[in-house]
Design a protein around this motif. Structure first.
Motif, PDB file in Angstrom:
ATOM      1  N   LEU A  49      -0.902  -4.659   1.703  1.00 58.38           N
ATOM      2  CA  LEU A  49      -2.106  -4.863   2.507  1.00 58.38           C
ATOM      3  C   LEU A  49      -3.391  -4.835   1.685  1.00 58.38           C
ATOM      4  CD1 LEU A  49      -1.177  -2.404   5.406  1.00 58.38           C
ATOM      5  CD2 LEU A  49      -0.809  -4.875   5.352  1.00 58.38           C
ATOM      6  N   MET A  50      -3.346  -4.121   0.565  1.00 60.66           N
ATOM      7  CA  MET A  50      -4.528  -3.942  -0.274  1.00 60.66           C
ATOM      8  C   MET A  50      -4.182  -4.249  -1.720  1.00 60.66           C
ATOM      9  SD  MET A  50      -5.964  -0.356   1.399  1.00 60.66           S
ATOM     10  CE  MET A  50      -7.628  -0.521   0.706  1.00 60.66           C
ATOM     11  N   GLU A  51      -5.221  -4.462  -2.554  1.00 61.46           N
ATOM     12  CA  GLU A  51      -5.026  -4.716  -3.972  1.00 61.46           C
ATOM     13  C   GLU A  51      -5.295  -3.439  -4.770  1.00 61.46           C
ATOM     14  OE1 GLU A  51      -7.857  -7.656  -5.027  1.00 61.46           O
ATOM     15  OE2 GLU A  51      -7.167  -9.122  -3.534  1.00 61.46           O
ATOM     16  N   TYR A  52      -4.674  -3.340  -5.923  1.00 62.95           N
ATOM     17  CA  TYR A  52      -5.045  -2.275  -6.844  1.00 62.95           C
ATOM     18  C   TYR A  52      -6.444  -2.564  -7.385  1.00 62.95           C
ATOM     19  CZ  TYR A  52      -0.354  -0.247  -7.069  1.00 62.95           C
ATOM     20  OH  TYR A  52       0.843   0.369  -6.756  1.00 62.95           O
ATOM     21  N   ASP A  53      -7.231  -1.531  -7.556  1.00 61.70           N
ATOM     22  CA  ASP A  53      -8.551  -1.682  -8.160  1.00 61.70           C
ATOM     23  C   ASP A  53      -8.404  -2.316  -9.549  1.00 61.70           C
ATOM     24  OD1 ASP A  53     -10.904  -0.821  -9.870  1.00 61.70           O
ATOM     25  OD2 ASP A  53     -11.549  -0.007  -7.950  1.00 61.70           O
ATOM     26  N   LYS A  54      -9.332  -3.206  -9.897  1.00 59.96           N
ATOM     27  CA  LYS A  54      -9.235  -3.926 -11.176  1.00 59.96           C
ATOM     28  C   LYS A  54      -9.357  -2.999 -12.380  1.00 59.96           C
ATOM     29  CE  LYS A  54     -14.184  -5.077 -11.214  1.00 59.96           C
ATOM     30  NZ  LYS A  54     -15.181  -6.187 -11.267  1.00 59.96           N
ATOM     31  N   TYR A  55      -9.913  -1.794 -12.181  1.00 64.15           N
ATOM     32  CA  TYR A  55     -10.080  -0.864 -13.294  1.00 64.15           C
ATOM     33  C   TYR A  55      -8.844   0.011 -13.527  1.00 64.15           C
ATOM     34  CZ  TYR A  55     -14.970  -2.208 -13.002  1.00 64.15           C
ATOM     35  OH  TYR A  55     -16.133  -2.930 -12.985  1.00 64.15           O
ATOM     36  N   ALA A  56      -7.869  -0.078 -12.638  1.00 65.46           N
ATOM     37  CA  ALA A  56      -6.639   0.690 -12.837  1.00 65.46           C
ATOM     38  C   ALA A  56      -5.881   0.125 -14.038  1.00 65.46           C
ATOM     39  CB  ALA A  56      -5.777   0.627 -11.584  1.00 65.46           C
ATOM     40  N   LYS A 110     -21.582  23.945 -13.911  1.00 64.78           N
ATOM     41  CA  LYS A 110     -20.792  25.036 -13.341  1.00 64.78           C
ATOM     42  C   LYS A 110     -19.287  24.874 -13.517  1.00 64.78           C
ATOM     43  CE  LYS A 110     -24.195  27.454 -11.551  1.00 64.78           C
ATOM     44  NZ  LYS A 110     -24.457  28.869 -11.887  1.00 64.78           N
ATOM     45  N   VAL A 111     -18.767  23.668 -13.332  1.00 62.03           N
ATOM     46  CA  VAL A 111     -17.309  23.514 -13.361  1.00 62.03           C
ATOM     47  C   VAL A 111     -16.942  22.059 -13.662  1.00 62.03           C
ATOM     48  CG1 VAL A 111     -16.996  22.957 -10.898  1.00 62.03           C
ATOM     49  CG2 VAL A 111     -15.187  24.170 -12.135  1.00 62.03           C
ATOM     50  N   ILE A 112     -15.799  21.891 -14.326  1.00 61.79           N
ATOM     51  CA  ILE A 112     -15.229  20.564 -14.561  1.00 61.79           C
ATOM     52  C   ILE A 112     -14.149  20.307 -13.518  1.00 61.79           C
ATOM     53  CG2 ILE A 112     -13.844  19.162 -16.145  1.00 61.79           C
ATOM     54  CD1 ILE A 112     -15.216  20.657 -18.453  1.00 61.79           C
ATOM     55  N   VAL A 113     -14.187  19.116 -12.944  1.00 58.63           N
ATOM     56  CA  VAL A 113     -13.164  18.675 -11.989  1.00 58.63           C
ATOM     57  C   VAL A 113     -12.485  17.450 -12.586  1.00 58.63           C
ATOM     58  CG1 VAL A 113     -12.707  17.806  -9.666  1.00 58.63           C
ATOM     59  CG2 VAL A 113     -14.504  19.517 -10.033  1.00 58.63           C
ATOM     60  N   GLU A 114     -11.157  17.496 -12.698  1.00 54.70           N
ATOM     61  CA  GLU A 114     -10.421  16.387 -13.304  1.00 54.70           C
ATOM     62  C   GLU A 114      -9.206  16.048 -12.441  1.00 54.70           C
ATOM     63  OE1 GLU A 114      -9.726  15.509 -17.827  1.00 54.70           O
ATOM     64  OE2 GLU A 114      -8.075  16.784 -17.143  1.00 54.70           O
ATOM     65  N   TYR A 115      -8.897  14.763 -12.336  1.00 54.75           N
ATOM     66  CA  TYR A 115      -7.720  14.339 -11.574  1.00 54.75           C
ATOM     67  C   TYR A 115      -7.372  12.910 -11.952  1.00 54.75           C
ATOM     68  CZ  TYR A 115     -11.569  12.581  -8.684  1.00 54.75           C
ATOM     69  OH  TYR A 115     -12.735  11.973  -8.263  1.00 54.75           O
ATOM     70  N   ASP A 116      -6.204  12.478 -11.540  1.00 57.23           N
ATOM     71  CA  ASP A 116      -5.742  11.112 -11.759  1.00 57.23           C
ATOM     72  C   ASP A 116      -5.843  10.362 -10.442  1.00 57.23           C
ATOM     73  OD1 ASP A 116      -4.917  11.711 -14.488  1.00 57.23           O
ATOM     74  OD2 ASP A 116      -3.317  12.871 -13.548  1.00 57.23           O
ATOM     75  N   ARG A 117      -6.382   9.161 -10.495  1.00 54.47           N
ATOM     76  CA  ARG A 117      -6.628   8.398  -9.263  1.00 54.47           C
ATOM     77  C   ARG A 117      -5.842   7.093  -9.262  1.00 54.47           C
ATOM     78  NH1 ARG A 117     -12.518   7.727  -6.749  1.00 54.47           N
ATOM     79  NH2 ARG A 117     -11.745   9.594  -5.688  1.00 54.47           N
ATOM     80  N   ILE A 118      -5.145   6.842  -8.158  1.00 49.53           N
ATOM     81  CA  ILE A 118      -4.482   5.568  -7.897  1.00 49.53           C
ATOM     82  C   ILE A 118      -5.322   4.855  -6.835  1.00 49.53           C
ATOM     83  CG2 ILE A 118      -2.351   4.428  -7.165  1.00 49.53           C
ATOM     84  CD1 ILE A 118      -0.878   7.040  -7.932  1.00 49.53           C
ATOM     85  N   PRO A 119      -6.047   3.791  -7.200  1.00 51.49           N
ATOM     86  CA  PRO A 119      -7.023   3.188  -6.284  1.00 51.49           C
ATOM     87  C   PRO A 119      -6.576   1.851  -5.675  1.00 51.49           C
ATOM     88  CG  PRO A 119      -7.603   2.669  -8.541  1.00 51.49           C
ATOM     89  CD  PRO A 119      -6.232   3.328  -8.578  1.00 51.49           C
ATOM     90  N   PHE A 120      -6.788   1.708  -4.369  1.00 55.57           N
ATOM     91  CA  PHE A 120      -6.553   0.454  -3.670  1.00 55.57           C
ATOM     92  C   PHE A 120      -7.862  -0.019  -3.046  1.00 55.57           C
ATOM     93  CE2 PHE A 120      -2.522   2.741  -3.577  1.00 55.57           C
ATOM     94  CZ  PHE A 120      -1.599   1.765  -3.927  1.00 55.57           C
ATOM     95  N   VAL A 121      -8.053  -1.342  -3.003  1.00 58.33           N
ATOM     96  CA  VAL A 121      -9.275  -1.895  -2.412  1.00 58.33           C
ATOM     97  C   VAL A 121      -8.914  -3.004  -1.426  1.00 58.33           C
ATOM     98  CG1 VAL A 121     -10.730  -1.330  -4.389  1.00 58.33           C
ATOM     99  CG2 VAL A 121      -9.548  -3.527  -4.330  1.00 58.33           C
ATOM    100  N   TYR A 122      -9.763  -3.121  -0.401  1.00 59.27           N
ATOM    101  CA  TYR A 122      -9.671  -4.226   0.556  1.00 59.27           C
ATOM    102  C   TYR A 122     -11.081  -4.778   0.687  1.00 59.27           C
ATOM    103  CZ  TYR A 122      -8.580  -6.841   4.821  1.00 59.27           C
ATOM    104  OH  TYR A 122      -8.407  -7.836   5.743  1.00 59.27           O
ATOM    105  N   ARG A 123     -11.290  -6.016   0.255  1.00 57.96           N
ATOM    106  CA  ARG A 123     -12.641  -6.557   0.090  1.00 57.96           C
ATOM    107  C   ARG A 123     -13.421  -6.603   1.403  1.00 57.96           C
ATOM    108  NH1 ARG A 123     -12.676  -5.424  -5.102  1.00 57.96           N
ATOM    109  NH2 ARG A 123     -10.898  -6.336  -6.186  1.00 57.96           N
TER     110      ARG A 123
END
Length: 233
Positions: free
Chosen positions: A27-34, A138-151
């Motif tokens: 239904l959606m595309e992967y973000d082009k930056y992935a 104050k703090v570092i927040v880090e995570y891995d993101r799997i992104p989908f987009v729908y134009r």
């Protein structure tokens, strides 16, 4: 992004993410930056004042509320963003500008920076908060993101996995930093962002797993406990 958008957050398991991901790929595309693995790593350095006002605004659900952060992707030091995230009446808005590595390192150390160094309103507001509210990292927040987009409707669905925090704010730009998980084993965050309308077919896929919606931010979760002893900061 300069306009207010809807933002829904859900706590979900790895199994739920896998099931939703299998359906949403059609239904959606992967973000082009992935990357080739369909994801990228996000690292943010959050700031707060001497009263921890941003933290307590989040805990108390104050409206409106704002917080500043620096953000990099995949350890890329040539693209550093200063961002102001605003929340009002259930919607979010993000204002941002680019800063260079030298300026970034000064803010990491809690040093005051020159208001004329960057020609952007969001940067000047950051400098003002530094001086008036004694804004500091104050703090570092880090995570891995799997992104989908729908134009249509500017819809984004993101799987934020392996969310972790770091207290060594002065090492924000290091390739490898010490972090700790902030959620129970196997739990992740799914986020849905859109302008005005979320298509029914996307909403239906997300709702099939009976997810728990949450109002807590990653910033709150990472600041909630210190690395050393699990005590409230």
């Amino acid at each position: 992004m300069s306009e207010y958008r809807h933002e829904y957050k859900y706590i979900c398991s790895g199994q739920q993410l896998a099931l939703i991901g299998n359906k949403i790929q059609g239904l959606m595309e992967y973000d082009k930056y992935a990357g080739n693995n369909k994801q990228y790593r996000i690292r943010s350095l959050y700031f707060d004042d001497y009263q921890n006002r941003c933290l307590y605004d989040n805990i108390n659900g104050n409206d409106p509320r704002e917080k500043f952060r620096l953000r990099i992707y995949n350890d890329n030091k040539t693209y550093i963003r200063l961002e102001l995230k605003k929340k009002e009446r259930g919607k979010t808005r993000k204002l941002s500008c680019n800063i260079d590595e030298t300026l970034c390192r000064k803010t990491m150390q809690g040093l005051f920076v020159d208001m004329d160094a960057v020609d952007a309103d969001v940067y000047r507001k950051f400098c003002l908060w530094q001086n008036i509210r004694l804004l500091r990292p104050k703090v570092i927040v880090e995570y891995d993101r799997i992104p989908f987009v729908y134009r249509d409707g500017n819809v984004r669905v993101t799987f934020d996995i392996n969310i972790r925090s770091g207290n060594c704010v002065e090492k924000f730009l290091d390739d490898n930093i010490v972090t700790r998980p902030v959620m129970p084993l196997g739990e992740h965050i799914l986020e849905v962002k859109f302008d005005e309308l979320l298509p029914d077919f996307i909403y239906s896929v997300i709702q099939t797993q009976g997810l728990r919606q949450t109002t807590y931010s990653k910033y709150y979760m990472c600041r909630k406990y210190s690395i050393a002893g699990g005590n409230m900061l």
